[in-house]
Design a protein around this motif. Structure first.
Motif, PDB file in Angstrom:
ATOM      1  N   LEU A 212       0.841  -1.185   0.000  1.00  0.00           N
ATOM      2  CA  LEU A 212       0.000   0.000   0.000  1.00  0.00           C
ATOM      3  C   LEU A 212       0.880   1.239   0.000  1.00  0.00           C
ATOM      4  CD1 LEU A 212      -2.888   1.277   0.370  1.00  0.00           C
ATOM      5  CD2 LEU A 212      -2.371   1.291   2.837  1.00  0.00           C
ATOM      6  N   GLU A 213       0.683   2.115  -0.992  1.00  0.00           N
ATOM      7  CA  GLU A 213       1.336   3.419  -0.970  1.00  0.00           C
ATOM      8  C   GLU A 213       0.563   4.312  -0.019  1.00  0.00           C
ATOM      9  OE1 GLU A 213       1.408   4.755  -5.016  1.00  0.00           O
ATOM     10  OE2 GLU A 213       3.371   3.843  -5.389  1.00  0.00           O
ATOM     11  N   MET A 221       0.963  -4.649  -6.582  1.00  0.00           N
ATOM     12  CA  MET A 221       1.635  -5.933  -6.446  1.00  0.00           C
ATOM     13  C   MET A 221       3.081  -5.705  -6.862  1.00  0.00           C
ATOM     14  SD  MET A 221      -0.356  -8.317  -5.274  1.00  0.00           S
ATOM     15  CE  MET A 221       0.552  -9.807  -5.725  1.00  0.00           C
ATOM     16  N   ALA A 222       4.010  -6.013  -5.962  1.00  0.00           N
ATOM     17  CA  ALA A 222       5.399  -5.670  -6.237  1.00  0.00           C
ATOM     18  C   ALA A 222       6.342  -6.663  -5.563  1.00  0.00           C
ATOM     19  CB  ALA A 222       5.702  -4.245  -5.753  1.00  0.00           C
ATOM     20  N   ARG A 223       7.577  -6.629  -6.032  1.00  0.00           N
ATOM     21  CA  ARG A 223       8.621  -7.440  -5.402  1.00  0.00           C
ATOM     22  C   ARG A 223       9.770  -6.531  -4.977  1.00  0.00           C
ATOM     23  NH1 ARG A 223      13.013  -8.592  -8.789  1.00  0.00           N
ATOM     24  NH2 ARG A 223      12.703  -8.051 -10.991  1.00  0.00           N
ATOM     25  N   ILE A 224      10.482  -6.962  -3.959  1.00  0.00           N
ATOM     26  CA  ILE A 224      11.630  -6.199  -3.469  1.00  0.00           C
ATOM     27  C   ILE A 224      12.787  -6.379  -4.441  1.00  0.00           C
ATOM     28  CG2 ILE A 224      13.303  -5.928  -1.612  1.00  0.00           C
ATOM     29  CD1 ILE A 224      11.170  -7.053   0.304  1.00  0.00           C
ATOM     30  N   THR A 225      13.265  -5.266  -4.972  1.00  0.00           N
ATOM     31  CA  THR A 225      14.425  -5.289  -5.849  1.00  0.00           C
ATOM     32  C   THR A 225      15.702  -4.971  -5.090  1.00  0.00           C
ATOM     33  OG1 THR A 225      13.058  -4.581  -7.695  1.00  0.00           O
ATOM     34  CG2 THR A 225      15.429  -4.307  -7.955  1.00  0.00           C
ATOM     35  N   GLN A 226      15.583  -4.043  -4.147  1.00  0.00           N
ATOM     36  CA  GLN A 226      16.770  -3.601  -3.425  1.00  0.00           C
ATOM     37  C   GLN A 226      16.349  -2.891  -2.151  1.00  0.00           C
ATOM     38  OE1 GLN A 226      18.970  -0.550  -5.461  1.00  0.00           O
ATOM     39  NE2 GLN A 226      20.814  -0.789  -4.227  1.00  0.00           N
ATOM     40  N   VAL A 227      17.171  -3.003  -1.130  1.00  0.00           N
ATOM     41  CA  VAL A 227      17.114  -2.097   0.020  1.00  0.00           C
ATOM     42  C   VAL A 227      18.475  -1.427   0.096  1.00  0.00           C
ATOM     43  CG1 VAL A 227      16.840  -1.845   2.503  1.00  0.00           C
ATOM     44  CG2 VAL A 227      15.425  -3.497   1.267  1.00  0.00           C
ATOM     45  N   ALA A 228      18.496  -0.114  -0.001  1.00  0.00           N
ATOM     46  CA  ALA A 228      19.748   0.638   0.006  1.00  0.00           C
ATOM     47  C   ALA A 228      20.314   0.712   1.421  1.00  0.00           C
ATOM     48  CB  ALA A 228      19.514   2.046  -0.538  1.00  0.00           C
ATOM     49  N   PRO A 229      21.604   0.966   1.564  1.00  0.00           N
ATOM     50  CA  PRO A 229      22.190   1.149   2.898  1.00  0.00           C
ATOM     51  C   PRO A 229      21.543   2.266   3.693  1.00  0.00           C
ATOM     52  CG  PRO A 229      23.921   0.763   1.292  1.00  0.00           C
ATOM     53  CD  PRO A 229      22.639   0.931   0.515  1.00  0.00           C
ATOM     54  N   THR A 230      20.878   3.195   3.012  1.00  0.00           N
ATOM     55  CA  THR A 230      20.146   4.262   3.708  1.00  0.00           C
ATOM     56  C   THR A 230      18.808   3.782   4.260  1.00  0.00           C
ATOM     57  OG1 THR A 230      19.091   4.916   1.633  1.00  0.00           O
ATOM     58  CG2 THR A 230      21.151   6.033   2.241  1.00  0.00           C
ATOM     59  N   GLY A 231      18.380   2.589   3.865  1.00  0.00           N
ATOM     60  CA  GLY A 231      17.093   2.055   4.296  1.00  0.00           C
ATOM     61  C   GLY A 231      15.993   2.194   3.274  1.00  0.00           C
ATOM     62  N   HIS A 232      16.202   2.939   2.201  1.00  0.00           N
ATOM     63  CA  HIS A 232      15.186   3.081   1.156  1.00  0.00           C
ATOM     64  C   HIS A 232      14.986   1.747   0.449  1.00  0.00           C
ATOM     65  CE1 HIS A 232      16.343   7.273   1.847  1.00  0.00           C
ATOM     66  NE2 HIS A 232      15.188   7.621   1.295  1.00  0.00           N
ATOM     67  N   ILE A 233      13.723   1.436   0.161  1.00  0.00           N
ATOM     68  CA  ILE A 233      13.400   0.177  -0.507  1.00  0.00           C
ATOM     69  C   ILE A 233      12.980   0.454  -1.939  1.00  0.00           C
ATOM     70  CG2 ILE A 233      10.956   0.169   0.223  1.00  0.00           C
ATOM     71  CD1 ILE A 233      11.226  -2.883   0.606  1.00  0.00           C
ATOM     72  N   THR A 234      13.453  -0.371  -2.851  1.00  0.00           N
ATOM     73  CA  THR A 234      13.066  -0.292  -4.259  1.00  0.00           C
ATOM     74  C   THR A 234      12.140  -1.452  -4.578  1.00  0.00           C
ATOM     75  OG1 THR A 234      15.163   0.740  -4.883  1.00  0.00           O
ATOM     76  CG2 THR A 234      13.866  -0.253  -6.650  1.00  0.00           C
ATOM     77  N   LEU A 235      10.958  -1.136  -5.120  1.00  0.00           N
ATOM     78  CA  LEU A 235       9.980  -2.146  -5.491  1.00  0.00           C
ATOM     79  C   LEU A 235       9.753  -2.110  -6.997  1.00  0.00           C
ATOM     80  CD1 LEU A 235       7.244  -1.684  -2.715  1.00  0.00           C
ATOM     81  CD2 LEU A 235       9.144  -3.321  -2.747  1.00  0.00           C
ATOM     82  N   ASP A 236       9.710  -3.292  -7.585  1.00  0.00           N
ATOM     83  CA  ASP A 236       9.286  -3.448  -8.978  1.00  0.00           C
ATOM     84  C   ASP A 236       7.862  -3.977  -8.977  1.00  0.00           C
ATOM     85  OD1 ASP A 236      11.692  -2.616  -9.884  1.00  0.00           O
ATOM     86  OD2 ASP A 236      12.364  -4.547 -10.659  1.00  0.00           O
ATOM     87  N   THR A 237       6.964  -3.304  -9.683  1.00  0.00           N
ATOM     88  CA  THR A 237       5.570  -3.741  -9.709  1.00  0.00           C
ATOM     89  C   THR A 237       5.347  -4.741 -10.833  1.00  0.00           C
ATOM     90  OG1 THR A 237       4.877  -1.963 -11.191  1.00  0.00           O
ATOM     91  CG2 THR A 237       4.835  -1.503  -8.833  1.00  0.00           C
ATOM     92  N   ASP A 238       4.198  -5.428 -10.761  1.00  0.00           N
ATOM     93  CA  ASP A 238       3.906  -6.436 -11.774  1.00  0.00           C
ATOM     94  C   ASP A 238       3.531  -5.822 -13.118  1.00  0.00           C
ATOM     95  OD1 ASP A 238       1.466  -5.434 -11.030  1.00  0.00           O
ATOM     96  OD2 ASP A 238       0.537  -7.373 -10.594  1.00  0.00           O
ATOM     97  N   LYS A 243       9.917   1.890  -8.320  1.00  0.00           N
ATOM     98  CA  LYS A 243       9.854   3.086  -7.487  1.00  0.00           C
ATOM     99  C   LYS A 243      10.624   2.852  -6.189  1.00  0.00           C
ATOM    100  CE  LYS A 243       6.609   6.615  -5.844  1.00  0.00           C
ATOM    101  NZ  LYS A 243       5.192   7.032  -5.782  1.00  0.00           N
ATOM    102  N   VAL A 244      11.228   3.930  -5.715  1.00  0.00           N
ATOM    103  CA  VAL A 244      11.978   3.902  -4.465  1.00  0.00           C
ATOM    104  C   VAL A 244      11.143   4.571  -3.378  1.00  0.00           C
ATOM    105  CG1 VAL A 244      14.095   4.626  -3.284  1.00  0.00           C
ATOM    106  CG2 VAL A 244      14.162   3.968  -5.713  1.00  0.00           C
ATOM    107  N   TYR A 245      11.074   3.927  -2.211  1.00  0.00           N
ATOM    108  CA  TYR A 245      10.270   4.438  -1.098  1.00  0.00           C
ATOM    109  C   TYR A 245      11.125   4.585   0.150  1.00  0.00           C
ATOM    110  CZ  TYR A 245       6.291   2.760  -3.909  1.00  0.00           C
ATOM    111  OH  TYR A 245       5.388   2.526  -4.915  1.00  0.00           O
TER     112      TYR A 245
END
Length: 256
Positions: A212-213, A221-238, A243-245
């Motif tokens: 949920l945004e 619907m998304a999958r985790i692509t990356q979590v940066a060392p800063t804590g930001h999470i990158t999600l790829d949607t179906d 997008k980075v959150y």
């Protein structure tokens, strides 16, 4: 109050919030030089992430805060402290619930399968870019069998294993594991080791799941692509977007 051990945990019978109490002790000069903890048998105003309260039956669970003085990272790398604490809790819980499916739900909740067994709240005090100290509030469901709040998915160690465990021993174990990992924060190579371990322990680290945004109310619907060392999470949607959150900008949903 004087402390004799760098990893000492002082227990009090009751307090509103162990984080608040520990910060009061820091201000009064009553905390140790490196890692010092305060824990309580009854916490009456415990705080969780997103402003939530933390349900804890008196005497049944671990409600503890750890003080980490001058952790050796600047403000931009403070998420590494959260990673250390999360990994310490994961390792300690796996020792007593080896088949519990313990993992880290981004950014720092600890899950057993799809159920929440621990919440962590990190508060940092800064001087410019330097972290003077961090306080890590840790709430672990240990011996509580029934949960009456409207929290959607709580679970405890005793729910999973059928065996009650010493709350005090678990607190000592977590504190010792945090202390053992802290030296890694002093170098970029050490922080990389911590970060890689954190990525490997993520809940739902593979596959597409609902999120949920929080600003828009949009479900994706998304999958985790990356979590940066800063804590930001990158999600790829179906649907192929990326997008980075930051924390609080997106929340995982329990339903599939």
């Amino acid at each position: 109050m004087n402390t004799e051990s760098a990893n000492e945990i002082v227990w009090v019978e009751s307090t509103g919030s162990t984080n608040s109490l520990l910060l009061e002790m820091v201000a009064a000069g009553d905390a140790g030089e490196r890692l010092f903890g305060v824990a309580t048998h009854t916490q009456t105003a415990g705080r969780g992430q997103r402003g939530n309260s933390w349900e804890s039956e008196p005497g049944k669970n671990l409600t503890m805060s750890l003080l980490i003085r001058r952790p050796g990272v600047d403000a931009g790398a403070q998420f590494s402290i959260s990673e250390v604490v999360s990994l310490a809790v994961v390792d300690a819980l796996r020792r007593i619930v080896p088949s519990g499916g313990i993992s880290v739900k981004w950014p720092n909740d600890i899950y057993a399968g799809d159920m929440k067994i621990c919440g962590i709240l990190i508060e940092c005090a800064l001087s410019g870019r330097e972290i003077l100290h961090a306080v890590a509030g840790i709430g672990v469901n240990v011996n509580q069998r029934v949960f009456r709040s409207d929290a959607p998915n709580p679970v405890s160690v005793v729910n999973l294993s059928g065996v009650e465990n010493s709350v005090e021993a678990l607190g000592r174990d977590i504190a010792a594991r945090v202390a053992a990992m802290l030296p890694l924060l002093a170098t970029s190579a050490g922080r990389d080791i911590i970060h890689e371990r954190y990525i490997g322990e993520l809940w739902r680290k593979e596959g597409y799941y609902p999120y949920l945004e929080t600003a828009t109310g949009r479900r994706i619907m998304a999958r985790i692509t990356q979590v940066a060392p800063t804590g930001h999470i990158t999600l790829d949607t179906d649907d192929g977007s990326r997008k980075v959150y930051a924390f609080k900008e997106v929340a995982a949903l329990l339903e599939n």
